[in-house]
Design a protein around this motif. Structure first.
Motif, PDB file in Angstrom:
ATOM      1  N   ARG A  11     -11.369  11.301  -4.281  1.00 24.71           N
ATOM      2  CA  ARG A  11     -10.288  10.364  -4.589  1.00 24.71           C
ATOM      3  C   ARG A  11      -9.025  11.112  -5.039  1.00 24.71           C
ATOM      4  O   ARG A  11      -8.283  10.634  -5.902  1.00 24.71           O
ATOM      5  N   LYS A  12      -8.799  12.275  -4.440  1.00 24.63           N
ATOM      6  CA  LYS A  12      -7.590  13.047  -4.753  1.00 24.63           C
ATOM      7  C   LYS A  12      -6.832  13.367  -3.467  1.00 24.63           C
ATOM      8  O   LYS A  12      -7.377  13.259  -2.373  1.00 24.63           O
TER       9      LYS A  12
ATOM     10  N   GLU B 178       0.818  -1.216   0.000  1.00 20.85           N
ATOM     11  CA  GLU B 178       0.000   0.000   0.000  1.00 20.85           C
ATOM     12  C   GLU B 178       0.854   1.268   0.000  1.00 20.85           C
ATOM     13  O   GLU B 178       0.321   2.373   0.064  1.00 20.85           O
ATOM     14  N   GLY B 179       2.156   1.119  -0.040  1.00 22.61           N
ATOM     15  CA  GLY B 179       3.042   2.291  -0.021  1.00 22.61           C
ATOM     16  C   GLY B 179       3.156   2.905  -1.400  1.00 22.61           C
ATOM     17  O   GLY B 179       3.645   2.277  -2.334  1.00 22.61           O
TER      18      GLY B 179
ATOM     19  N   TYR C  59       1.002  11.788  -2.344  1.00 21.06           N
ATOM     20  CA  TYR C  59       0.031  10.893  -1.708  1.00 21.06           C
ATOM     21  C   TYR C  59      -0.024  11.057  -0.184  1.00 21.06           C
ATOM     22  O   TYR C  59       0.991  11.339   0.456  1.00 21.06           O
ATOM     23  N   HIS C  60      -1.207  10.816   0.362  1.00 17.92           N
ATOM     24  CA  HIS C  60      -1.385  10.684   1.812  1.00 17.92           C
ATOM     25  C   HIS C  60      -0.894   9.296   2.218  1.00 17.92           C
ATOM     26  O   HIS C  60      -0.665   8.436   1.367  1.00 17.92           O
TER      27      HIS C  60
ATOM     28  N   VAL D 118      -4.964   3.890  -0.651  1.00 21.97           N
ATOM     29  CA  VAL D 118      -4.344   4.323  -1.912  1.00 21.97           C
ATOM     30  C   VAL D 118      -3.944   5.801  -1.869  1.00 21.97           C
ATOM     31  O   VAL D 118      -3.786   6.450  -2.910  1.00 21.97           O
ATOM     32  N   GLY D 119      -3.799   6.318  -0.655  1.00 25.91           N
ATOM     33  CA  GLY D 119      -3.179   7.637  -0.496  1.00 25.91           C
ATOM     34  C   GLY D 119      -3.993   8.838  -0.924  1.00 25.91           C
ATOM     35  O   GLY D 119      -3.422   9.889  -1.255  1.00 25.91           O
ATOM     36  N   VAL D 120      -5.327   8.702  -0.923  1.00 23.81           N
ATOM     37  CA  VAL D 120      -6.171   9.842  -1.332  1.00 23.81           C
ATOM     38  C   VAL D 120      -7.292  10.063  -0.317  1.00 23.81           C
ATOM     39  O   VAL D 120      -7.463   9.284   0.620  1.00 23.81           O
ATOM     40  N   MET D 121      -8.075  11.151  -0.519  1.00 23.53           N
ATOM     41  CA  MET D 121      -9.233  11.423   0.320  1.00 23.53           C
ATOM     42  C   MET D 121     -10.469  10.837  -0.350  1.00 23.53           C
ATOM     43  O   MET D 121     -10.561  10.752  -1.577  1.00 23.53           O
TER      44      MET D 121
END
Ligand code: NAD
Ligand code: AHE
Ligand code: ZN
Length: 375
Positions: free
Chosen positions: A127-128, A58-59, A139-140, A120-123
């Motif tokens: 989805r950004k 997930e990184g 990415y978050h 997946v590192g988004v809000m």
């Protein structure tokens, strides 16, 4: 600053294993259901190092790591009612929406509301990412990204805490200490008089020992390959030490021999799949329960003879120690304020965000439990 983009310093991981770079990062305002937080203190956990290493499926890179922190709400997006600007908070990588199938099950602390986005590192909303450097999205990470002076989190992931709590200490309740205590109290439910084995005496393992002592365990056997861990571990409740390197026999056999047939509960706090097997197999026939806390890389698998389970041993795992984050993190903070749980004792180093690479180096040295960064 409300409604405006904030430019601040953050440590960006551009690529796996490459030193983090302190960048001027643009942090967009929070959207509906989101909270922008001024992070004041963050610690480093072994999981940050794991994702940075590139082994976490997930990184995603570039990203802003960090998930053990405390701060103050700067602004909130539309519809956010449970926290207000000025509230003191701990961002939580395990959300708690209180509405989803998981939250309502009464069987787990996992929450499904935003997990597809945080993985997946988004809000969730669009989805950004809310982070960028010169227009390039960053990415978050785990829905927290605390290696930044400002971060944006989902409201379901923000625990409001007592304003009197020292943020440079209680940041640790965002992960390691809470996880260890909860693994004992919520996942294993260790009873009075139990014999407990803890594999790995880092912050998570020591918090397991602390939780086991509080639960009234009669023996707490600490297992680590680094004998330097043994001295400090006594202060957290460990009563006996075993270094696997001092023995020719497999470590599970050593523990079975020491305990007249095996331990009642064992905890793997390392992330090593062969130790996970040993931790299961050192459990007593008929009832011994082993809890996996450590995180192992993608591609790693656990194995044992099914006979181990047929004959009554139980294999479990825990995320954030089974604690419901928004409800129970404030409760853990109160327990700390009443001196019922330790936190300060896990902090061995204090540095600043600008020194984050040195802090990661420390994490790999035996003498460091938690290093708290002033952000
Ligand atoms: P840490 O690196 O501080 O501690 C690990 C300890 O294990 C060290 O003392 C090390 O000497 C010891 N060790 C290494 N190999 C060993 C072996 N073969 N046998 C015995 N001891 C050995 O790490 P930490 O921050 O305490 O985290 C521990 C693990 O827990 C990590 O894998 C981390 O990713 C995971 N974690 C999981 C959760 C969760 O919610 N499940 C939460 C926090 C951390
Ligand atoms: N992305 C990783 C998973 C890592 C993992 O298991 N994380 C723990 C918390 S570690 C905190 O230090 C966790 O809570 N897992 C449950 C969840 O929902 O992520 C991988 O290996 O894929
Ligand atoms: Zn962690």
């Amino acid at each position: 600053t409300q409604g405006q983009v904030i430019t601040c310093k953050a440590a960006v991981a551009w690529e796996p294993n490459k030193p983090l770079v302190i960048e001027d990062v643009q942090v967009a305002p929070p959207q509906a259901g989101e909270v922008r937080i001024k992070i004041l203190f963050t610690a480093l956990c072994h999981t940050d190092a794991y994702t940075w290493s590139g082994k976490d499926p997930e990184g995603l890179f570039p990203c802003i790591l960090g998930h053990e922190a405390a701060g103050i709400v700067e602004s909130v997006g539309e519809g956010v009612t449970e926290v207000l600007p000025g509230d003191h908070v701990i961002p939580c990588y395990q959300a708690e929406c209180r509405e989803c199938k998981f939250c309502k099950s009464g069987k787990t602390n996992l929450c499904g509301k935003v997990r597809t986005a945080t993985g997946v590192g988004v809000m969730m909303n669009d989805r950004k990412s809310r982070f960028s450097v010169n227009g390039k999205p960053i990415y978050h990470f785990m829905g927290t990204s605390t290696f930044s002076q400002y971060t944006v989190a989902h409201d379901v992931s923000v625990a409001k805490i007592d304003t009197k709590a020292p943020l440079d200490k209680v940041c640790l309740l965002g992960c390691g200490v809470s996880t260890g205590l909860g693994a004992v109290w919520n996942t294993a439910k260790v009873e009075l008089g139990s014999i407990v084995a803890v594999f790995g005496l880092g912050t998570v393992g020591l918090a397991v020992a602390e939780g086991a002592k509080a639960a009234g365990a009669s023996r707490i056997i600490g297992v680590d390959i680094d004998s330097k861990k043994f001295g400090p571990a006594k202060n957290f409740g460990v009563t006996e030490f075993v270094n696997p390197n001092d023995h020719d026999k497999p470590i599970q056999q050593v523990l079975v021999d020491l305990t007249d047939g095996g331990v009642d509960y064992s905890f793997e706090c390392i992330g090593n799949v062969s130790v996970m097997r040993a931790a299961l197999e050192c459990c007593h026939k008929g009832w011994g329960t082993s809890v996996i806390v450590g995180v192992a890389a993608s591609g790693q698998e656990i194995s044992t003879r099914p006979f181990q389970l047929v004959t009554g041993r139980v294999w479990k795992g825990t995320a954030f120690g089974g604690f419901k984050s928004r409800t129970q993190v404030p409760w853990l903070v109160e327990k700390y304020m009443k001196k019922e749980i330790k936190v300060d004792e896990y902090i061995t180093h204090n540095l600043t965000l600008g020194e984050i690479n040195e802090a990661f180096d420390l994490l790999h040295e035996g003498g460091c439990l938690r290093c708290v960064l002033k952000v």
